[in-house]
Enzyme design. Sequence first.
Site, mmCIF file in Angstrom:
data_model
loop_
_atom_site.group_PDB
_atom_site.id
_atom_site.type_symbol
_atom_site.label_atom_id
_atom_site.label_comp_id
_atom_site.label_asym_id
_atom_site.label_seq_id
_atom_site.Cartn_x
_atom_site.Cartn_y
_atom_site.Cartn_z
ATOM 1 N N THR A 149 -13.484 18.813 -37.841
ATOM 2 C CA THR A 149 -14.296 20.632 -39.519
ATOM 3 C C THR A 149 -13.436 20.642 -40.409
ATOM 4 O O THR A 149 -12.578 20.512 -40.440
ATOM 5 C CB THR A 149 -13.582 21.446 -38.461
ATOM 6 O OG1 THR A 149 -13.612 21.200 -37.360
ATOM 7 C CG2 THR A 149 -13.474 23.042 -38.435
ATOM 8 N N LYS B 232 -19.250 26.733 -38.610
ATOM 9 C CA LYS B 232 -18.518 26.641 -37.769
ATOM 10 C C LYS B 232 -16.920 27.069 -38.320
ATOM 11 O O LYS B 232 -16.117 27.788 -37.463
ATOM 12 C CB LYS B 232 -17.177 25.092 -37.785
ATOM 13 C CG LYS B 232 -16.295 24.724 -37.285
ATOM 14 C CD LYS B 232 -16.657 24.193 -35.735
ATOM 15 C CE LYS B 232 -15.051 24.374 -35.210
ATOM 16 N NZ LYS B 232 -14.502 23.783 -33.424
ATOM 17 N N LYS C 229 -5.874 26.021 -39.801
ATOM 18 C CA LYS C 229 -6.698 25.436 -40.839
ATOM 19 C C LYS C 229 -7.882 25.857 -40.689
ATOM 20 O O LYS C 229 -7.946 26.213 -41.954
ATOM 21 C CB LYS C 229 -6.664 23.755 -40.510
ATOM 22 C CG LYS C 229 -7.022 22.806 -41.021
ATOM 23 C CD LYS C 229 -8.711 21.783 -40.860
ATOM 24 C CE LYS C 229 -8.554 21.736 -38.880
ATOM 25 N NZ LYS C 229 -10.202 20.783 -38.692
HETATM 26 P P1 NAP Z 1 -6.641 13.935 -33.548
HETATM 27 O O1 NAP Z 1 -6.141 13.862 -32.362
HETATM 28 O O2 NAP Z 1 -5.463 14.737 -34.061
HETATM 29 O O3 NAP Z 1 -6.574 12.707 -33.768
HETATM 30 C C1 NAP Z 1 -6.687 12.817 -35.399
HETATM 31 C C2 NAP Z 1 -7.637 11.786 -35.567
HETATM 32 O O4 NAP Z 1 -7.892 11.167 -37.539
HETATM 33 C C3 NAP Z 1 -7.009 10.448 -35.045
HETATM 34 O O5 NAP Z 1 -7.912 9.188 -34.539
HETATM 35 C C4 NAP Z 1 -5.876 9.924 -36.584
HETATM 36 O O6 NAP Z 1 -5.946 9.146 -36.749
HETATM 37 C C5 NAP Z 1 -7.510 10.384 -38.082
HETATM 38 N N1 NAP Z 1 -6.227 10.355 -38.823
HETATM 39 C C6 NAP Z 1 -5.971 11.753 -39.301
HETATM 40 N N2 NAP Z 1 -5.899 11.916 -40.928
HETATM 41 C C7 NAP Z 1 -6.443 10.482 -40.904
HETATM 42 C C8 NAP Z 1 -6.075 9.849 -42.340
HETATM 43 N N3 NAP Z 1 -5.865 10.494 -43.640
HETATM 44 N N4 NAP Z 1 -6.570 9.045 -42.524
HETATM 45 C C9 NAP Z 1 -7.555 8.184 -41.297
HETATM 46 N N5 NAP Z 1 -7.520 8.307 -40.491
HETATM 47 C C10 NAP Z 1 -6.412 10.132 -39.959
HETATM 48 O O7 NAP Z 1 -7.015 15.399 -33.785
HETATM 49 P P2 NAP Z 1 -8.468 15.803 -33.101
HETATM 50 O O8 NAP Z 1 -8.208 16.947 -32.028
HETATM 51 O O9 NAP Z 1 -9.184 14.621 -32.283
HETATM 52 O O10 NAP Z 1 -9.010 16.811 -34.445
HETATM 53 C C11 NAP Z 1 -10.394 16.736 -34.860
HETATM 54 C C12 NAP Z 1 -11.335 16.843 -35.840
HETATM 55 O O11 NAP Z 1 -11.907 17.902 -34.688
HETATM 56 C C13 NAP Z 1 -10.266 18.156 -36.370
HETATM 57 O O12 NAP Z 1 -11.357 18.729 -37.572
HETATM 58 C C14 NAP Z 1 -10.498 19.047 -35.335
HETATM 59 O O13 NAP Z 1 -10.021 20.818 -36.256
HETATM 60 C C15 NAP Z 1 -11.954 18.887 -34.632
HETATM 61 N N6 NAP Z 1 -11.815 19.700 -33.799
HETATM 62 C C16 NAP Z 1 -10.771 19.650 -32.548
HETATM 63 C C17 NAP Z 1 -10.946 19.772 -31.285
HETATM 64 C C18 NAP Z 1 -9.419 20.191 -30.681
HETATM 65 O O14 NAP Z 1 -9.894 20.939 -29.804
HETATM 66 N N7 NAP Z 1 -9.479 19.195 -30.413
HETATM 67 C C19 NAP Z 1 -11.814 21.322 -30.917
HETATM 68 C C20 NAP Z 1 -13.202 20.873 -32.205
HETATM 69 C C21 NAP Z 1 -13.113 20.985 -32.881
HETATM 70 P P3 NAP Z 1 -3.735 7.997 -36.016
HETATM 71 O O15 NAP Z 1 -4.083 8.121 -34.713
HETATM 72 O O16 NAP Z 1 -3.580 6.959 -37.025
HETATM 73 O O17 NAP Z 1 -3.228 9.731 -36.366
#
Ligand code: NAP
Length: 291
Positions: free
Chosen positions: A100, A175, A243
């Site tokens: 997102t 979104k 965010k």
């Molecule tokens: P998360 O669990 O915090 O995972 C983030 C991932 O991105 C991890 O694999 C992290 O690697 C990697 N990452 C972050 N910054 C990075 C960077 N600078 N360089 C390389 N890798 C990086 O997040 P998530 O919940 O999966 O969410 C991911 C996206 O989906 C976000 O944009 C969020 O808004 C969206 N989203 C989430 C949900 C939800 O319910 N969680 C629902 C809809 C949309 P590391 O493992 O090394 O930290």
Amino acid sequence: MATVTKVAFIGLGVMGYPMAGHLQKAGFEVCVYNRTTAKAEQWQQEFGGSYAVTPAQAAQNCDIVFCCVGNDDDVRQVVLGDSGIFAGMNENSILVDHTTASAELARELDAIAKAQNKHFLDAPVSGGQAGAENGALTVMLGGEQEIFAQVKPVMAAYAKFSQLMGKAGSGQLAKMVNQICIAGVVQGLAEAFNFAERAGLDSEALVQTISKGAAGSWQMENRYKTMFAGKYDFGFAVDWMRKDLAIAFAEAEKNGSELPMTKMVDGFYQEIQENGGNRWDTSSLISRFKK
Ligand code: NAP
């Protein structure tokens, strides 16, 4: 493009880990990359496939590269530069960004892809952790129709519905609308459930009744039990929501929309963060009434 066989998945977080797993289980040859390599090793042990140590290496010789990281800056870090996704992608292959992020970033990456004879789709998702784990996400996309048509059957491994909304950036705009809707609906539920509790109504009988009428919603059906119980570790985190709302506010500045209620709710989420609720889910708006 011939039949898609080889794909990459960059970012094995709460969302990406199970999404990449569904792709491997659906029969695609998946190469993953994660900044913290231990998670990529764990993924490989669980699902098979392979992992790479840079996004560029993961993207090599893939038909489609999927990405799901945190915010705009994170996407730039994994996509651009010598070890980024674009550096590894073949001509005519497709980058699908499930992060997102802003519509502006999507347009920028689309222009870079086109200049390199590659393709880009912005593809944020809705459905949360449960949707990713159960393979039941909704995907809203921006980009070209013929590229979407190639990616849609592959995304079916983890998406129950996907829709092209228009040109690059349109998925992110959709979104933003999704998040604006959620902010208002959840605040409405927080106020209503607090009122119901103070009025001495039976919460179960109440929701079983009004959810069948015009007040019913996904949030009501899926969150009422935990909201009444004061438990907030089930869904999308307040930090992520703020965010997303910041992205919507920046876009609203550009298109002249007013978002008075969303801004008020964002202020409530800020209060929750200040009280340590950063990782609570969005339904924690009701906590402000439970003092
Ligand atoms: P998360 O669990 O915090 O995972 C983030 C991932 O991105 C991890 O694999 C992290 O690697 C990697 N990452 C972050 N910054 C990075 C960077 N600078 N360089 C390389 N890798 C990086 O997040 P998530 O919940 O999966 O969410 C991911 C996206 O989906 C976000 O944009 C969020 O808004 C969206 N989203 C989430 C949900 C939800 O319910 N969680 C629902 C809809 C949309 P590391 O493992 O090394 O930290």
